[in-house]
Scaffold this motif. Structure first.
Motif, PDB file in Angstrom:
ATOM      1  N   ARG A  28       0.714  -1.284  -0.154  1.00 43.09           N
ATOM      2  CA  ARG A  28       0.036  -0.057  -0.099  1.00 43.09           C
ATOM      3  C   ARG A  28       0.773   1.316  -0.032  1.00 43.09           C
ATOM      4  NH1 ARG A  28      -5.289  -1.600   0.870  1.00 43.09           N
ATOM      5  NH2 ARG A  28      -5.396  -3.456   1.935  1.00 43.09           N
ATOM      6  N   PHE A  29       2.184   1.090  -0.280  1.00 40.27           N
ATOM      7  CA  PHE A  29       3.016   2.277  -0.116  1.00 40.27           C
ATOM      8  C   PHE A  29       2.409   3.214  -0.915  1.00 40.27           C
ATOM      9  CE2 PHE A  29       6.307   4.739  -2.480  1.00 40.27           C
ATOM     10  CZ  PHE A  29       7.117   5.198  -1.219  1.00 40.27           C
ATOM     11  N   SER A  30       1.996   3.001  -2.312  1.00 37.57           N
ATOM     12  CA  SER A  30       1.599   4.148  -3.102  1.00 37.57           C
ATOM     13  C   SER A  30       0.277   5.016  -2.647  1.00 37.57           C
ATOM     14  CB  SER A  30       1.302   3.611  -4.668  1.00 37.57           C
ATOM     15  OG  SER A  30       0.210   2.392  -4.465  1.00 37.57           O
ATOM     16  N   LEU A  31      -0.019   4.471  -1.642  1.00 39.16           N
ATOM     17  CA  LEU A  31      -1.271   5.184  -1.293  1.00 39.16           C
ATOM     18  C   LEU A  31      -1.038   6.043   0.285  1.00 39.16           C
ATOM     19  CD1 LEU A  31      -3.910   2.289  -1.329  1.00 39.16           C
ATOM     20  CD2 LEU A  31      -3.559   3.953  -2.706  1.00 39.16           C
ATOM     21  N   TYR A  32       0.108   5.946   0.426  1.00 40.50           N
ATOM     22  CA  TYR A  32       0.653   6.655   1.572  1.00 40.50           C
ATOM     23  C   TYR A  32       0.997   8.245   1.510  1.00 40.50           C
ATOM     24  CZ  TYR A  32       0.705   2.125   3.927  1.00 40.50           C
ATOM     25  OH  TYR A  32       0.300   1.035   4.519  1.00 40.50           O
ATOM     26  N   HIS A  33       0.649   9.075   2.402  1.00 39.80           N
ATOM     27  CA  HIS A  33       1.401  10.320   2.474  1.00 39.80           C
ATOM     28  C   HIS A  33       2.685  10.104   3.012  1.00 39.80           C
ATOM     29  CE1 HIS A  33       0.572  14.770   3.818  1.00 39.80           C
ATOM     30  NE2 HIS A  33       1.613  14.657   2.683  1.00 39.80           N
ATOM     31  N   MET A  34       3.557  10.333   2.444  1.00 44.24           N
ATOM     32  CA  MET A  34       5.043  10.159   3.250  1.00 44.24           C
ATOM     33  C   MET A  34       5.609  11.331   3.772  1.00 44.24           C
ATOM     34  SD  MET A  34       5.297   6.700   3.403  1.00 44.24           S
ATOM     35  CE  MET A  34       6.996   6.690   3.767  1.00 44.24           C
ATOM     36  N   GLY A  35       6.528  11.264   4.659  1.00 47.98           N
ATOM     37  CA  GLY A  35       7.159  12.515   5.172  1.00 47.98           C
ATOM     38  C   GLY A  35       8.526  12.093   5.619  1.00 47.98           C
TER      39      GLY A  35
END
Length: 116
Positions: A28-35
């Motif tokens: 699900r990485f592509s769905l995560y807001h990352m910081g």
């Protein structure tokens, strides 16, 4: 199982540049807001940059204009290009989800030291 592995830190002189990488597992990485976060000795961990699943970015005032966050959803990677580094940028840098309620287990981070 989700893992976060940061790399790319090191020792750099003021005004120099570094590019940090974060390798993430999970379908699900592509769905995560990352910081990207950082924590200096004696200070709280702070969010310095974030990128949404579609590439919209946001930056803390302290790094705006100097740092660039990006992501590669195919490779499940998040990057932080750091330019014009200052001694106050010295910290351990971590990646994680930018939505605090859903943050994953923290990795070991990567040390960035800006010093002459």
């Amino acid at each position: 199982q989700v893992q976060l592995v940061e790399s790319g830190g090191g020792l750099v002189q003021p005004g120099g540049s570094l590019r940090l990488s974060c390798a993430a597992s999970g379908s699900r990485f592509s769905l995560y807001h990352m910081g990207w976060y950082r924590q200096a000795p004696g200070k709280q961990r702070e969010l310095v940059a974030s990128v949404t699943p579609v590439g919209t970015t946001n930056y803390a005032d302290a790094v705006k204009g100097r740092f660039t966050i990006s992501r590669d959803n195919t490779k499940k990677m998040v990057y932080l290009q750091m330019n014009s580094l200052k001694p106050e940028d010295t910290a351990v840098y971590y990646c994680n989800r930018a939505t605090v309620e859903y943050q994953l287990g923290w990795g070991q981070g990567t040390q960035v030291t800006v010093s002459s």
